[in-house]
Enzyme design. Structure first.
Site, PDB file in Angstrom:
ATOM      1  N   GLN A 133      10.213   8.398 -14.463  1.00 51.53           N
ATOM      2  CA  GLN A 133      10.190   7.154 -15.242  1.00 51.53           C
ATOM      3  C   GLN A 133       8.980   7.124 -16.167  1.00 51.53           C
ATOM      4  OE1 GLN A 133      10.625   3.793 -12.593  1.00 51.53           O
ATOM      5  NE2 GLN A 133      12.734   4.341 -12.062  1.00 51.53           N
TER       6      GLN A 133
ATOM      7  N   HIS B 215      -2.649  -2.994  -2.849  1.00 49.19           N
ATOM      8  CA  HIS B 215      -1.635  -3.888  -2.280  1.00 49.19           C
ATOM      9  C   HIS B 215      -1.206  -3.298  -0.942  1.00 49.19           C
ATOM     10  CE1 HIS B 215       1.597  -6.755  -1.965  1.00 49.19           C
ATOM     11  NE2 HIS B 215       2.466  -5.784  -1.838  1.00 49.19           N
TER      12      HIS B 215
ATOM     13  N   ASP C 182      -0.448 -11.190  -4.177  1.00 48.63           N
ATOM     14  CA  ASP C 182      -1.545 -11.397  -3.233  1.00 48.63           C
ATOM     15  C   ASP C 182      -2.449 -12.534  -3.703  1.00 48.63           C
ATOM     16  OD1 ASP C 182      -0.808  -8.941  -1.694  1.00 48.63           O
ATOM     17  OD2 ASP C 182      -1.393  -7.994  -3.576  1.00 48.63           O
TER      18      ASP C 182
END
Length: 323
Positions: free
Chosen positions: A111, A186, A158
């Site tokens: 990608q 994360h 978050d």
């Protein structure tokens, strides 16, 4: 007006199902900007994605000019001005994190290359699919012709979780808080930091108990996703989509308020240059800027260092995918 081209991967999934309607309503680029949607999925999910496209069409959004459904990255990212990389391989039972990273590398490296070769010059990329920070690093490293600052990962969820916990604790609206930041990865090591935070102009740290801050607030924000899975029986798709909208909207439209964004580090605050890490940021003129000049105490440095070590270990696990 020329439509903005927006690519969403994993378009048949639950996060995208919440995300796409917000995009089509103009919640990122504004209610006067037409959009073209490019929906990318794996071949086996193209049929389901066609159904999502039909529902979007039936919603009769005035801003939505076209929808393309494809399993070809080069078509999905052709001329893309914004990309939400949502699709990712979830962690399998008993799977090591290194294996998870390697398997996601097979998704995000191609990608990244497609973005490099086909996206518009002004493309903005937000990686939502976990492990988001290192997936963003893989995509960024696979796009050598795209400026590194165009690649980001989602820490806004978050950040929003931290605001929500504080609002409940102090019984005030989330808008009463300023200068909250979530540093790092994360993951469970992330550091929701209240050192600089204020509530209605007062220091938050003076309004809360230290034990609650360290032993309840920090771990609860970090593990909120697992808590939701346990209670709801499925992942936190809608709140992740909402946070992705917040992140991209602020990136496009700007904000002087501190928000948490995972961006490619320039070496600030002891975070190795090149790592994709959550930092205190503002968005101006279409770019994320790190809030500079903050004095860190030993507690902050220790927590941030733990994230740096984890992110370096993740980087090392996918070293063969990086240039």
């Amino acid at each position: 007006m020329t439509p903005v081209k927006i690519t969403v991967t994993g378009a048949a999934g639950n996060i995208a199902y919440s995300l796409l309607w917000r995009l089509a309503a103009g919640d990122v680029f504004g209610d006067d900007t037409p959009i073209d949607l490019r929906l990318l999925e794996i071949p086996d999910a193209v049929g389901k994605t066609e159904g999502v496209a039909m529902e979007l069409q039936d919603s009769a959004f005035p801003l939505l000019r076209s929808i393309t459904v494809t399993d070809r990255p080069e078509e999905a990212f052709d001329g893309a001005n914004a990309a939400f990389l949502v699709g990712a391989k979830p962690r399998g039972k008993g799977e090591e994190r290194a294996d998870l990273l390697a398997n996601n590398g097979k998704i995000f490296a191609p990608q990244g290359k497609a973005i490099n070769d086909h996206a518009a010059d002004d493309v903005r990329v937000l990686v939502v699919g976990n492990p988001a920070n290192t997936n963003a690093l893989i995509a960024q490293q696979s796009a050598p012709d795209v400026p590194a600052d165009r690649f980001t990962a989602l820490m806004r969820l978050d950040h929003n979780r931290a605001l929500s916990q504080l609002a409940a604790k102090l019984d005030v609206p989330t808008t009463a808080f300023e200068d909250v930041v979530v540093w790092g990865n994360h993951s469970a090591t992330q550091f929701p930091d209240l050192t600089f935070a204020t509530v209605n102009g007062d220091k938050v740290i003076d309004r809360i108990d230290r034990d609650w801050y360290v032993n309840e607030f920090i771990p609860r924000v970090a593990k909120r996703g697992s808590e939701i899975i346990e209670v709801r029986g499925s992942s936190s798709a809608a709140s992740a989509a909402s946070a992705a909208i917040d992140h991209m909207r602020d990136w496009v439209q700007g904000t002087d308020q501190w928000v948490s964004a995972a961006i490619v580090s320039d070496g600030s605050y002891g975070i190795d240059e090149g790592l994709v890490a959550g930092l205190p940021t503002v968005a101006r003129d279409g770019k994320w800027e790190i809030v500079q000049g903050l004095e860190l105490n030993d507690f902050q440095r220790e927590r941030i260092a733990a994230n740096v070590e984890e992110l370096k270990a993740e980087r090392d696990a996918v070293a063969d995918l990086l240039r």
